[in-house]
Motif scaffolding. Sequence first.
Motif, PDB file in Angstrom:
ATOM      1  N   MET A 201      44.415  48.522  63.383  1.00  0.00           N
ATOM      2  CA  MET A 201      44.202  47.048  62.588  1.00  0.00           C
ATOM      3  C   MET A 201      43.673  48.542  61.019  1.00  0.00           C
ATOM      4  O   MET A 201      42.834  48.921  60.188  1.00  0.00           O
ATOM      5  CB  MET A 201      42.690  46.110  62.350  1.00  0.00           C
ATOM      6  N   GLU A 202      44.148  46.729  60.065  1.00  0.00           N
ATOM      7  CA  GLU A 202      43.890  47.224  58.101  1.00  0.00           C
ATOM      8  C   GLU A 202      43.062  46.241  57.880  1.00  0.00           C
ATOM      9  O   GLU A 202      42.842  45.430  58.306  1.00  0.00           O
ATOM     10  CB  GLU A 202      45.630  47.156  57.536  1.00  0.00           C
ATOM     11  N   HIS A 203      42.194  46.424  56.801  1.00  0.00           N
ATOM     12  CA  HIS A 203      41.829  45.482  56.069  1.00  0.00           C
ATOM     13  C   HIS A 203      43.043  44.854  55.371  1.00  0.00           C
ATOM     14  O   HIS A 203      44.392  44.682  55.226  1.00  0.00           O
ATOM     15  CB  HIS A 203      40.635  46.089  54.811  1.00  0.00           C
ATOM     16  N   ALA A 204      42.125  43.372  55.407  1.00  0.00           N
ATOM     17  CA  ALA A 204      43.162  42.740  55.295  1.00  0.00           C
ATOM     18  C   ALA A 204      43.273  42.208  53.210  1.00  0.00           C
ATOM     19  O   ALA A 204      42.000  42.883  53.466  1.00  0.00           O
ATOM     20  CB  ALA A 204      42.696  40.890  55.722  1.00  0.00           C
ATOM     21  N   HIS A 205      43.464  42.287  52.680  1.00  0.00           N
ATOM     22  CA  HIS A 205      44.370  41.745  51.383  1.00  0.00           C
ATOM     23  C   HIS A 205      44.923  41.077  50.501  1.00  0.00           C
ATOM     24  O   HIS A 205      46.069  40.814  51.256  1.00  0.00           O
ATOM     25  CB  HIS A 205      43.779  43.068  50.288  1.00  0.00           C
ATOM     26  N   LEU A 206      44.952  40.978  49.786  1.00  0.00           N
ATOM     27  CA  LEU A 206      45.248  39.275  48.784  1.00  0.00           C
ATOM     28  C   LEU A 206      46.716  40.893  48.405  1.00  0.00           C
ATOM     29  O   LEU A 206      46.279  41.407  46.938  1.00  0.00           O
ATOM     30  CB  LEU A 206      45.376  38.770  47.949  1.00  0.00           C
ATOM     31  N   PRO A 207      47.792  40.839  48.067  1.00  0.00           N
ATOM     32  CA  PRO A 207      48.790  41.135  46.386  1.00  0.00           C
ATOM     33  C   PRO A 207      48.468  41.376  45.666  1.00  0.00           C
ATOM     34  O   PRO A 207      47.862  39.833  45.319  1.00  0.00           O
ATOM     35  CB  PRO A 207      50.007  40.499  47.420  1.00  0.00           C
ATOM     36  N   ASN A 208      48.977  41.704  45.039  1.00  0.00           N
ATOM     37  CA  ASN A 208      48.968  41.811  43.214  1.00  0.00           C
ATOM     38  C   ASN A 208      47.650  41.554  42.605  1.00  0.00           C
ATOM     39  O   ASN A 208      46.805  41.024  42.049  1.00  0.00           O
ATOM     40  CB  ASN A 208      49.787  40.938  42.802  1.00  0.00           C
ATOM     41  N   THR A 209      46.016  42.247  43.804  1.00  0.00           N
ATOM     42  CA  THR A 209      45.159  42.508  43.594  1.00  0.00           C
ATOM     43  C   THR A 209      44.426  43.868  42.739  1.00  0.00           C
ATOM     44  O   THR A 209      44.760  44.464  44.458  1.00  0.00           O
ATOM     45  CB  THR A 209      43.803  41.239  44.256  1.00  0.00           C
TER      46      THR A 209
ATOM     47  N   TYR B 254      28.641  47.130  38.222  1.00  0.00           N
ATOM     48  CA  TYR B 254      29.765  46.312  38.507  1.00  0.00           C
ATOM     49  C   TYR B 254      30.909  46.117  39.419  1.00  0.00           C
ATOM     50  O   TYR B 254      31.512  46.857  38.957  1.00  0.00           O
ATOM     51  CB  TYR B 254      29.835  45.249  37.243  1.00  0.00           C
ATOM     52  N   ILE B 255      31.055  45.385  40.568  1.00  0.00           N
ATOM     53  CA  ILE B 255      32.290  45.464  41.167  1.00  0.00           C
ATOM     54  C   ILE B 255      32.826  44.056  40.195  1.00  0.00           C
ATOM     55  O   ILE B 255      33.186  42.930  39.991  1.00  0.00           O
ATOM     56  CB  ILE B 255      32.147  45.035  42.186  1.00  0.00           C
ATOM     57  N   VAL B 256      34.716  45.126  39.294  1.00  0.00           N
ATOM     58  CA  VAL B 256      34.745  44.150  38.354  1.00  0.00           C
ATOM     59  C   VAL B 256      36.443  44.003  39.225  1.00  0.00           C
ATOM     60  O   VAL B 256      37.009  44.732  39.715  1.00  0.00           O
ATOM     61  CB  VAL B 256      35.629  44.278  37.671  1.00  0.00           C
ATOM     62  N   GLN B 257      36.887  42.450  40.007  1.00  0.00           N
ATOM     63  CA  GLN B 257      37.935  42.514  40.553  1.00  0.00           C
ATOM     64  C   GLN B 257      38.679  41.574  40.187  1.00  0.00           C
ATOM     65  O   GLN B 257      38.700  40.985  39.173  1.00  0.00           O
ATOM     66  CB  GLN B 257      37.898  41.602  42.547  1.00  0.00           C
ATOM     67  N   ILE B 258      40.556  41.944  40.024  1.00  0.00           N
ATOM     68  CA  ILE B 258      40.828  41.727  39.358  1.00  0.00           C
ATOM     69  C   ILE B 258      41.868  41.341  40.398  1.00  0.00           C
ATOM     70  O   ILE B 258      43.353  41.848  41.021  1.00  0.00           O
ATOM     71  CB  ILE B 258      41.700  42.395  38.405  1.00  0.00           C
ATOM     72  N   ALA B 259      43.097  39.848  39.861  1.00  0.00           N
ATOM     73  CA  ALA B 259      44.256  39.096  40.674  1.00  0.00           C
ATOM     74  C   ALA B 259      45.684  39.349  39.179  1.00  0.00           C
ATOM     75  O   ALA B 259      44.531  38.394  38.448  1.00  0.00           O
ATOM     76  CB  ALA B 259      43.950  38.062  40.898  1.00  0.00           C
ATOM     77  N   TRP B 260      46.377  39.042  39.776  1.00  0.00           N
ATOM     78  CA  TRP B 260      47.660  38.826  38.234  1.00  0.00           C
ATOM     79  C   TRP B 260      48.326  37.872  39.261  1.00  0.00           C
ATOM     80  O   TRP B 260      48.654  38.210  40.127  1.00  0.00           O
ATOM     81  CB  TRP B 260      48.072  39.899  38.027  1.00  0.00           C
TER      82      TRP B 260
ATOM     83  N   PHE C   7      35.500  34.828  43.788  1.00  0.00           N
ATOM     84  CA  PHE C   7      37.165  35.591  43.234  1.00  0.00           C
ATOM     85  C   PHE C   7      37.706  35.343  43.440  1.00  0.00           C
ATOM     86  O   PHE C   7      39.062  34.823  42.894  1.00  0.00           O
ATOM     87  CB  PHE C   7      36.788  36.855  43.034  1.00  0.00           C
ATOM     88  N   PHE C   8      38.078  35.519  45.461  1.00  0.00           N
ATOM     89  CA  PHE C   8      38.936  34.642  45.633  1.00  0.00           C
ATOM     90  C   PHE C   8      39.232  33.358  45.645  1.00  0.00           C
ATOM     91  O   PHE C   8      40.292  33.157  45.813  1.00  0.00           O
ATOM     92  CB  PHE C   8      39.089  34.990  47.310  1.00  0.00           C
ATOM     93  N   THR C   9      38.568  32.678  45.420  1.00  0.00           N
ATOM     94  CA  THR C   9      38.597  31.247  45.270  1.00  0.00           C
ATOM     95  C   THR C   9      39.718  31.074  44.530  1.00  0.00           C
ATOM     96  O   THR C   9      40.568  30.256  44.222  1.00  0.00           O
ATOM     97  CB  THR C   9      37.402  30.007  45.695  1.00  0.00           C
ATOM     98  N   ALA C  10      39.287  31.774  43.268  1.00  0.00           N
ATOM     99  CA  ALA C  10      39.386  31.913  41.698  1.00  0.00           C
ATOM    100  C   ALA C  10      41.153  32.026  42.164  1.00  0.00           C
ATOM    101  O   ALA C  10      42.293  31.538  41.835  1.00  0.00           O
ATOM    102  CB  ALA C  10      39.011  31.931  40.948  1.00  0.00           C
ATOM    103  N   VAL C  11      41.423  33.183  42.457  1.00  0.00           N
ATOM    104  CA  VAL C  11      42.690  34.155  42.551  1.00  0.00           C
ATOM    105  C   VAL C  11      43.436  32.332  43.264  1.00  0.00           C
ATOM    106  O   VAL C  11      44.830  32.279  43.581  1.00  0.00           O
ATOM    107  CB  VAL C  11      42.747  34.733  43.312  1.00  0.00           C
ATOM    108  N   ASP C  12      43.157  31.649  44.474  1.00  0.00           N
ATOM    109  CA  ASP C  12      44.430  31.060  45.218  1.00  0.00           C
ATOM    110  C   ASP C  12      44.298  29.343  44.204  1.00  0.00           C
ATOM    111  O   ASP C  12      45.625  29.652  44.227  1.00  0.00           O
ATOM    112  CB  ASP C  12      42.802  30.441  46.886  1.00  0.00           C
ATOM    113  N   VAL C  13      43.170  29.392  43.642  1.00  0.00           N
ATOM    114  CA  VAL C  13      43.771  28.053  43.287  1.00  0.00           C
ATOM    115  C   VAL C  13      44.536  28.054  42.375  1.00  0.00           C
ATOM    116  O   VAL C  13      46.427  27.785  41.528  1.00  0.00           O
ATOM    117  CB  VAL C  13      42.349  27.501  42.112  1.00  0.00           C
TER     118      VAL C  13
ATOM    119  N   VAL D 281      46.046  35.864  35.177  1.00  0.00           N
ATOM    120  CA  VAL D 281      44.982  36.723  35.569  1.00  0.00           C
ATOM    121  C   VAL D 281      43.619  36.582  36.187  1.00  0.00           C
ATOM    122  O   VAL D 281      42.645  35.933  34.922  1.00  0.00           O
ATOM    123  CB  VAL D 281      44.825  38.176  34.515  1.00  0.00           C
ATOM    124  N   VAL D 282      43.011  36.768  36.980  1.00  0.00           N
ATOM    125  CA  VAL D 282      41.485  36.363  37.169  1.00  0.00           C
ATOM    126  C   VAL D 282      40.970  37.973  37.426  1.00  0.00           C
ATOM    127  O   VAL D 282      41.200  38.790  37.488  1.00  0.00           O
ATOM    128  CB  VAL D 282      41.492  35.786  38.554  1.00  0.00           C
TER     129      VAL D 282
END
Length: 300
Positions: free
Chosen positions: A1-9, A21-27, A55-61, A74-75
């Motif tokens: 199996m692979e780690h689940a991830h969102l595209p364009n992040t 700091y861990i900085v996560q970015i979505a576009w 982070f992931f909640t904001a990306v979904d919205v 961009v989040v």
Amino acid sequence: MEHAHLPNTCQYTAKTDRGDYIVQIAWPLIWSEDRVPHKEEPVNTLYVVDGNAYFFTAVDVTRRTEFTHGARTVVVGIGYPNKTCVYDHRRGPDLTPPTADGKYDIPLDAFGQPQDHLSFGEASKFLNTIENTIMPHVQDTLFPKAALSTGRKALFGHSYGGIFALNTLYTKPELFNTIIAASPVTWWNYSSIVKEQEVAFRERKDTIKSPPALLMTYGSAESELELGPGESEKSLAKRKACAEDDQMKESVEGMVARLQSSPNIRNIWTWKFEGEDHGSSAVTAVQQGVIKFLTEEHIG
């Protein structure tokens, strides 16, 4: 199996004088995987503190508003490299505002002893790290072909993050177009943010060129909860333990009343989320706050 991830992040570790700091970015999904827009267009940026939690909640919205309203966002979630819990102890100093005398009300542990190992009051230093280290890297290095530096920006924070957002409004109101302060614990440290930063903000003589909007949200208070049909007293006690503090509604409404006439705030909205507790109202605040920022910014 692979780690689940969102595209364009993507994510990176920002090494700063305040630690890592861990900085996560979505576009936007419509953009290429290498963060390049297909055409020149307005771009919004949403900065989220406590990125580990929201982070992931904001990306979904933002991705739903990309589909429904064509909004390009961009989040940027700013969190901590802690893999054992959601809320890192570093959020204490990072998210709480400084005081004039440098003194803070130290919380007690389960045995009633002061937790002297904790520190507070470094929100302005953390904001400087965001403004001068993280924001330039995101805008200039990660998105050199997108107009992030000239686009509209919002800041989201909950609880301690809520007073961090308010401290940002009071000390650097020109940095963000919209401030989303969810369940801000404004009575923290004997209401020092009200007595110091808010007073200074309301008394400032100069008017900023583009005043930001402010959205404050909160959930149901402990005193509003009642025993439900077939519910045990133990279950009710647990719900009350998670509820908003009874001070929340009064503190938010009082702050809104005092800020309403300020020329340095473009618009003020408040939203109470019935039935949501202190923690769950944060998720609702992300959704409603982001939608407000992306689709109703022009109102007022």
